[in-house]
Design a protein around this motif. Structure first.
Motif, PDB file in Angstrom:
ATOM      1  N   MET A   1       0.841  -1.184   0.000  1.00 19.14           N
ATOM      2  CA  MET A   1       0.000   0.000   0.000  1.00 19.14           C
ATOM      3  C   MET A   1       0.883   1.243   0.000  1.00 19.14           C
ATOM      4  O   MET A   1       1.639   1.467   0.951  1.00 19.14           O
ATOM      5  N   LYS A   2       0.832   2.057  -1.051  1.00 25.29           N
ATOM      6  CA  LYS A   2       1.710   3.211  -1.197  1.00 25.29           C
ATOM      7  C   LYS A   2       1.041   4.470  -0.667  1.00 25.29           C
ATOM      8  O   LYS A   2      -0.118   4.749  -0.962  1.00 25.29           O
ATOM      9  N   ILE A   3       1.799   5.236   0.130  1.00 22.46           N
ATOM     10  CA  ILE A   3       1.328   6.506   0.675  1.00 22.46           C
ATOM     11  C   ILE A   3       2.412   7.546   0.434  1.00 22.46           C
ATOM     12  O   ILE A   3       3.598   7.289   0.696  1.00 22.46           O
ATOM     13  N   ASP A   4       2.017   8.714  -0.068  1.00 16.73           N
ATOM     14  CA  ASP A   4       3.034   9.714  -0.384  1.00 16.73           C
ATOM     15  C   ASP A   4       3.701  10.219   0.895  1.00 16.73           C
ATOM     16  O   ASP A   4       3.115  10.204   1.983  1.00 16.73           O
ATOM     17  N   LYS A   5       4.939  10.691   0.733  1.00 19.14           N
ATOM     18  CA  LYS A   5       5.775  11.049   1.876  1.00 19.14           C
ATOM     19  C   LYS A   5       5.162  12.167   2.716  1.00 19.14           C
ATOM     20  O   LYS A   5       5.185  12.112   3.954  1.00 19.14           O
ATOM     21  N   ALA A   6       4.579  13.166   2.090  1.00 19.76           N
ATOM     22  CA  ALA A   6       4.008  14.302   2.823  1.00 19.76           C
ATOM     23  C   ALA A   6       2.855  13.852   3.718  1.00 19.76           C
ATOM     24  O   ALA A   6       2.755  14.257   4.883  1.00 19.76           O
ATOM     25  N   THR A   7       1.998  12.991   3.160  1.00 22.13           N
ATOM     26  CA  THR A   7       0.863  12.476   3.947  1.00 22.13           C
ATOM     27  C   THR A   7       1.365  11.634   5.105  1.00 22.13           C
ATOM     28  O   THR A   7       0.881  11.752   6.239  1.00 22.13           O
ATOM     29  N   PHE A   8       2.344  10.810   4.822  1.00 17.27           N
ATOM     30  CA  PHE A   8       2.906   9.951   5.848  1.00 17.27           C
ATOM     31  C   PHE A   8       3.460  10.773   7.010  1.00 17.27           C
ATOM     32  O   PHE A   8       3.132  10.529   8.177  1.00 17.27           O
ATOM     33  N   GLU A   9       4.282  11.742   6.715  1.00 10.80           N
ATOM     34  CA  GLU A   9       4.928  12.533   7.762  1.00 10.80           C
ATOM     35  C   GLU A   9       3.925  13.351   8.559  1.00 10.80           C
ATOM     36  O   GLU A   9       4.105  13.580   9.758  1.00 10.80           O
ATOM     37  N   GLN A  10       2.867  13.801   7.912  1.00  2.90           N
ATOM     38  CA  GLN A  10       1.873  14.637   8.578  1.00  2.90           C
ATOM     39  C   GLN A  10       0.989  13.834   9.536  1.00  2.90           C
ATOM     40  O   GLN A  10       0.518  14.357  10.549  1.00  2.90           O
ATOM     41  N   HIS A  11       0.785  12.559   9.221  1.00  2.82           N
ATOM     42  CA  HIS A  11      -0.213  11.789   9.978  1.00  2.82           C
ATOM     43  C   HIS A  11       0.377  10.639  10.782  1.00  2.82           C
ATOM     44  O   HIS A  11      -0.371   9.855  11.345  1.00  2.82           O
ATOM     45  N   VAL A  12       1.690  10.534  10.856  1.00  2.00           N
ATOM     46  CA  VAL A  12       2.285   9.473  11.651  1.00  2.00           C
ATOM     47  C   VAL A  12       2.248   9.862  13.133  1.00  2.00           C
ATOM     48  O   VAL A  12       2.313  11.043  13.492  1.00  2.00           O
ATOM     49  N   SER A  95     -10.312  10.219   0.932  1.00  2.00           N
ATOM     50  CA  SER A  95      -9.393  10.542  -0.151  1.00  2.00           C
ATOM     51  C   SER A  95      -8.611   9.307  -0.588  1.00  2.00           C
ATOM     52  O   SER A  95      -8.469   9.046  -1.792  1.00  2.00           O
ATOM     53  N   MET A  96      -8.142   8.529   0.383  1.00  2.00           N
ATOM     54  CA  MET A  96      -7.344   7.360   0.039  1.00  2.00           C
ATOM     55  C   MET A  96      -8.195   6.260  -0.590  1.00  2.00           C
ATOM     56  O   MET A  96      -7.739   5.541  -1.472  1.00  2.00           O
ATOM     57  N   ILE A  97      -9.427   6.132  -0.161  1.00  2.00           N
ATOM     58  CA  ILE A  97     -10.331   5.158  -0.784  1.00  2.00           C
ATOM     59  C   ILE A  97     -10.511   5.484  -2.262  1.00  2.00           C
ATOM     60  O   ILE A  97     -10.548   4.605  -3.129  1.00  2.00           O
ATOM     61  N   GLY A  98     -10.609   6.784  -2.558  1.00  2.00           N
ATOM     62  CA  GLY A  98     -10.855   7.206  -3.935  1.00  2.00           C
ATOM     63  C   GLY A  98      -9.632   7.250  -4.819  1.00  2.00           C
ATOM     64  O   GLY A  98      -9.754   7.140  -6.048  1.00  2.00           O
ATOM     65  N   THR A  99      -8.444   7.403  -4.220  1.00  2.00           N
ATOM     66  CA  THR A  99      -7.247   7.618  -5.040  1.00  2.00           C
ATOM     67  C   THR A  99      -6.176   6.537  -4.891  1.00  2.00           C
ATOM     68  O   THR A  99      -5.230   6.517  -5.669  1.00  2.00           O
ATOM     69  N   ASN A 100      -6.315   5.676  -3.893  1.00  2.00           N
ATOM     70  CA  ASN A 100      -5.292   4.675  -3.626  1.00  2.00           C
ATOM     71  C   ASN A 100      -5.904   3.276  -3.737  1.00  2.00           C
ATOM     72  O   ASN A 100      -6.473   2.751  -2.775  1.00  2.00           O
ATOM     73  N   PRO A 101      -5.796   2.646  -4.917  1.00  2.00           N
ATOM     74  CA  PRO A 101      -6.408   1.321  -5.123  1.00  2.00           C
ATOM     75  C   PRO A 101      -5.910   0.272  -4.137  1.00  2.00           C
ATOM     76  O   PRO A 101      -6.684  -0.583  -3.705  1.00  2.00           O
ATOM     77  N   ASP A 102      -4.629   0.333  -3.771  1.00  2.00           N
ATOM     78  CA  ASP A 102      -4.092  -0.641  -2.822  1.00  2.00           C
ATOM     79  C   ASP A 102      -4.788  -0.513  -1.472  1.00  2.00           C
ATOM     80  O   ASP A 102      -5.125  -1.514  -0.827  1.00  2.00           O
ATOM     81  N   PHE A 103      -4.986   0.726  -1.045  1.00  2.00           N
ATOM     82  CA  PHE A 103      -5.662   0.964   0.230  1.00  2.00           C
ATOM     83  C   PHE A 103      -7.113   0.497   0.169  1.00  2.00           C
ATOM     84  O   PHE A 103      -7.622  -0.131   1.103  1.00  2.00           O
ATOM     85  N   ALA A 104      -7.784   0.800  -0.934  1.00  2.00           N
ATOM     86  CA  ALA A 104      -9.186   0.380  -1.092  1.00  2.00           C
ATOM     87  C   ALA A 104      -9.311  -1.137  -1.036  1.00  2.00           C
ATOM     88  O   ALA A 104     -10.220  -1.681  -0.393  1.00  2.00           O
ATOM     89  N   ARG A 105      -8.391  -1.838  -1.714  1.00  2.00           N
ATOM     90  CA  ARG A 105      -8.422  -3.309  -1.674  1.00  2.00           C
ATOM     91  C   ARG A 105      -8.158  -3.822  -0.265  1.00  2.00           C
ATOM     92  O   ARG A 105      -8.790  -4.785   0.189  1.00  2.00           O
ATOM     93  N   LYS A 106      -7.212  -3.178   0.430  1.00  2.00           N
ATOM     94  CA  LYS A 106      -6.908  -3.580   1.810  1.00  2.00           C
ATOM     95  C   LYS A 106      -8.129  -3.401   2.702  1.00  2.00           C
ATOM     96  O   LYS A 106      -8.462  -4.283   3.507  1.00  2.00           O
ATOM     97  N   MET A 107      -8.837  -2.284   2.551  1.00  2.00           N
ATOM     98  CA  MET A 107     -10.028  -2.030   3.354  1.00  2.00           C
ATOM     99  C   MET A 107     -11.114  -3.049   3.045  1.00  2.00           C
ATOM    100  O   MET A 107     -11.800  -3.545   3.952  1.00  2.00           O
ATOM    101  N   ASN A 108     -11.289  -3.371   1.774  1.00  2.00           N
ATOM    102  CA  ASN A 108     -12.291  -4.378   1.401  1.00  2.00           C
ATOM    103  C   ASN A 108     -11.982  -5.719   2.067  1.00  2.00           C
ATOM    104  O   ASN A 108     -12.874  -6.422   2.538  1.00  2.00           O
ATOM    105  N   LYS A 109     -10.705  -6.074   2.081  1.00  2.00           N
ATOM    106  CA  LYS A 109     -10.291  -7.330   2.696  1.00  2.00           C
ATOM    107  C   LYS A 109     -10.546  -7.310   4.202  1.00  2.00           C
ATOM    108  O   LYS A 109     -11.065  -8.281   4.773  1.00  2.00           O
ATOM    109  N   VAL A 110     -10.182  -6.186   4.848  1.00  2.00           N
ATOM    110  CA  VAL A 110     -10.382  -6.058   6.294  1.00  2.00           C
ATOM    111  C   VAL A 110     -11.860  -6.173   6.647  1.00  2.00           C
ATOM    112  O   VAL A 110     -12.255  -6.912   7.560  1.00  2.00           O
ATOM    113  N   LEU A 111     -12.716  -5.447   5.918  1.00  2.00           N
ATOM    114  CA  LEU A 111     -14.147  -5.468   6.214  1.00  2.00           C
ATOM    115  C   LEU A 111     -14.750  -6.833   5.922  1.00  2.00           C
ATOM    116  O   LEU A 111     -15.639  -7.295   6.641  1.00  2.00           O
ATOM    117  N   SER A 112     -14.269  -7.497   4.861  1.00  2.00           N
ATOM    118  CA  SER A 112     -14.754  -8.829   4.547  1.00  2.00           C
ATOM    119  C   SER A 112     -14.412  -9.804   5.669  1.00  2.00           C
ATOM    120  O   SER A 112     -15.233 -10.649   6.054  1.00  2.00           O
TER     121      SER A 112
END
Length: 210
Positions: A1-12, A95-112
């Motif tokens: 699951m890829k997350i851009d560096k700016a988002t990562f640093e801001q929300h860690v 935002s990540m659900i809409g723009t990050n397919p890896d994250f969306a797939r991960k969430m689908n798996k978690v909820l399933s």
């Protein structure tokens, strides 16, 4: 699951060992992805006790239902090691659900997986309830219609199965399956006459095993 560096640093966010990330019944507006460390999800079982529901590690997500359902936390999350997490509020989650397919797939798996676990719990409850219902019916039937012996009441399996269908609304298949479990557990025994009858003890203190 890829997350851009700016988002990562801001929300860690970092949590020391033993720190509470959130408490049961807290209002929640964030979910968490573990970058490193170990987190236990704990459910209160009393005023000063709790049960560990699961332990989560790198890559696992938790707390997402607070964003999806907007309900208070159903359990507490505690860092049992120094732990680093990525914190997602509702805006970042959407935002990540809409723009990050890896994250969306991960969430689908978690909820399933959540749904499958919930289904398994529900099925277990339903099975236990059916067993308790049939056991109560069997005890009643044995006392009213069974043939008394010094070891207990003899009950015809065929006749009881028909009675259970009429009085308990159970199918023949369900009755046969549950009776097989009772026999396996030793709750009832076959009578001396063979496998067409079972023997139900004349005792009020027989406890149905779980």
């Amino acid at each position: 699951m890829k997350i851009d560096k700016a988002t990562f640093e801001q929300h860690v966010r970092f949590f020391d060992q033993g720190a509470t990330i959130f408490k049961e019944d807290d209002e929640g507006s964030e979910m968490f992805i573990i970058i490193s460390g170990l987190v236990e999800i704990r459910k209160s079982t009393g005023t000063s006790s709790s049960k560990i529901l699961t332990a989560l590690q790198k890559g696992d997500m938790f707390g997402e239902m607070a964003i999806i359902e907007k309900q208070p936390r159903s359990a507490s999350a505690v860092a049992v090691q120094p732990t680093k997490v990525l914190v997602l509020n509702e805006k970042l989650y959407d935002s990540m659900i809409g723009t990050n397919p890896d994250f969306a797939r991960k969430m689908n798996k978690v909820l399933s997986e959540r749904i499958r676990r919930a289904d398994a719990i529900i099925q277990n409850i339903m099975t236990t309830n059916r067993q308790n219902q049939l056991w109560a019916g069997l005890v009643q039937y044995a006392r009213e219609k069974g043939v008394a012996t010094f070891k207990g009441n003899r009950v015809s399996i065929t006749e009881f199965t028909a009675w259970a269908a009429n009085h308990l609304g159970m199918t023949d298949k369900d009755v046969q399956a549950i009776l097989a479990q009772f026999l396996k557990r030793g709750v009832v025994d076959y009578s001396a006459r063979g496998k067409e009858e079972i023997l139900v003890q004349n005792k009020d203190d027989v406890v149905l095993p779980e």
